[in-house]
Design a protein around this motif. Sequence first.
Motif, PDB file in Angstrom:
ATOM      1  N   MET A  13       0.832  -1.203   0.000  1.00 58.97           N
ATOM      2  CA  MET A  13       0.000   0.000   0.000  1.00 58.97           C
ATOM      3  C   MET A  13       0.867   1.253   0.000  1.00 58.97           C
ATOM      4  O   MET A  13       0.619   2.210  -0.736  1.00 58.97           O
ATOM      5  N   ASN A  14       1.916   1.224   0.818  1.00 58.76           N
ATOM      6  CA  ASN A  14       2.815   2.367   0.916  1.00 58.76           C
ATOM      7  C   ASN A  14       3.603   2.568  -0.372  1.00 58.76           C
ATOM      8  O   ASN A  14       3.775   3.698  -0.848  1.00 58.76           O
ATOM      9  N   GLU A  15       4.076   1.478  -0.959  1.00 62.12           N
ATOM     10  CA  GLU A  15       4.905   1.577  -2.158  1.00 62.12           C
ATOM     11  C   GLU A  15       4.112   1.987  -3.395  1.00 62.12           C
ATOM     12  O   GLU A  15       4.563   2.814  -4.184  1.00 62.12           O
ATOM     13  N   SER A  16       2.922   1.414  -3.569  1.00 64.12           N
ATOM     14  CA  SER A  16       2.133   1.705  -4.765  1.00 64.12           C
ATOM     15  C   SER A  16       1.344   2.995  -4.636  1.00 64.12           C
ATOM     16  O   SER A  16       1.175   3.744  -5.596  1.00 64.12           O
ATOM     17  N   GLY A  17       0.835   3.263  -3.441  1.00 70.01           N
ATOM     18  CA  GLY A  17       0.094   4.500  -3.196  1.00 70.01           C
ATOM     19  C   GLY A  17      -1.364   4.478  -3.598  1.00 70.01           C
ATOM     20  O   GLY A  17      -2.059   5.478  -3.420  1.00 70.01           O
ATOM     21  N   MET A  18      -1.860   3.352  -4.106  1.00 71.95           N
ATOM     22  CA  MET A  18      -3.260   3.326  -4.537  1.00 71.95           C
ATOM     23  C   MET A  18      -3.890   1.951  -4.349  1.00 71.95           C
ATOM     24  O   MET A  18      -3.276   0.926  -4.664  1.00 71.95           O
ATOM     25  N   VAL A  19      -5.139   1.976  -3.877  1.00 73.17           N
ATOM     26  CA  VAL A  19      -5.942   0.756  -3.774  1.00 73.17           C
ATOM     27  C   VAL A  19      -7.205   0.951  -4.602  1.00 73.17           C
ATOM     28  O   VAL A  19      -8.085   1.728  -4.216  1.00 73.17           O
ATOM     29  N   PRO A  20      -7.325   0.290  -5.754  1.00 67.73           N
ATOM     30  CA  PRO A  20      -8.577   0.371  -6.518  1.00 67.73           C
ATOM     31  C   PRO A  20      -9.711  -0.322  -5.772  1.00 67.73           C
ATOM     32  O   PRO A  20      -9.499  -1.332  -5.104  1.00 67.73           O
ATOM     33  N   LEU A  21     -10.924   0.243  -5.871  1.00 66.46           N
ATOM     34  CA  LEU A  21     -12.120  -0.326  -5.247  1.00 66.46           C
ATOM     35  C   LEU A  21     -13.095  -0.734  -6.346  1.00 66.46           C
ATOM     36  O   LEU A  21     -13.311   0.027  -7.297  1.00 66.46           O
TER      37      LEU A  21
END
Length: 226
Positions: A13-21
């Motif tokens: 989460m920290n490395e990518s910066g995005m969580v698609p919903l």
Amino acid sequence: MAQYSRLEVARVMNESGMVPLFYHPDIDLGKKVLKACYAGGARLMEFTARGDFAFEVFSELNKYAIKELPGMIMGVGSITDAGAASLFMQMGANFIVTPSLREDIAMVCNRRKVLWSPGCGSLTEINKAEELGCEIVKLFPGSTYGPAFVKAIKGPQPWTSIMPTGGVDTSKTNLKAWFDAGVTCVGMGSKLISKDIIANKAFDQLKNNVQQTLSTIKEIKEKSKT
């Protein structure tokens, strides 16, 4: 059983910066959405379990991700009680996201060392979540609070990791405001996976959206270090 520990999920989460919903009752459509996001570089997906028999859909999507999309971390959102959290963890959910702070959900997730991210809207709730072992707090609805709220929280509590959901879009201006304020990552649903994309089955467009958004986030984060 989760394939990834809570610390591994937090790191991605920290490395990518995005969580698609995303949520849709059609399993085949869900697989295509998942594949397009994966092709665009996403390694996280929050399945927002809001419909009847959503657990059956998630089960099939997670099996598909494990078999066909190595490194894709599937989690479940819109969870409102411990029973539902336990059910989805039995199906391999790697993280649990909730709209509000629920101690019963914290307990069942902590027992299995599964990351849980509760929706919080005050410093008191954030502190309580962290006392219960929360790694990354969900700020919900993000549009109500905005980047200024995050900046205010990070002042006295620089250790707090925040993921706003709602009020986040793919524009550089919006993303820069959130990351400059100090968020760890952002949750993004319809602004990324729009109704038009789903209706038109424009999966190449979705892939490009994900790719561009991740690229924008990476650029913003790198500039903030200089």
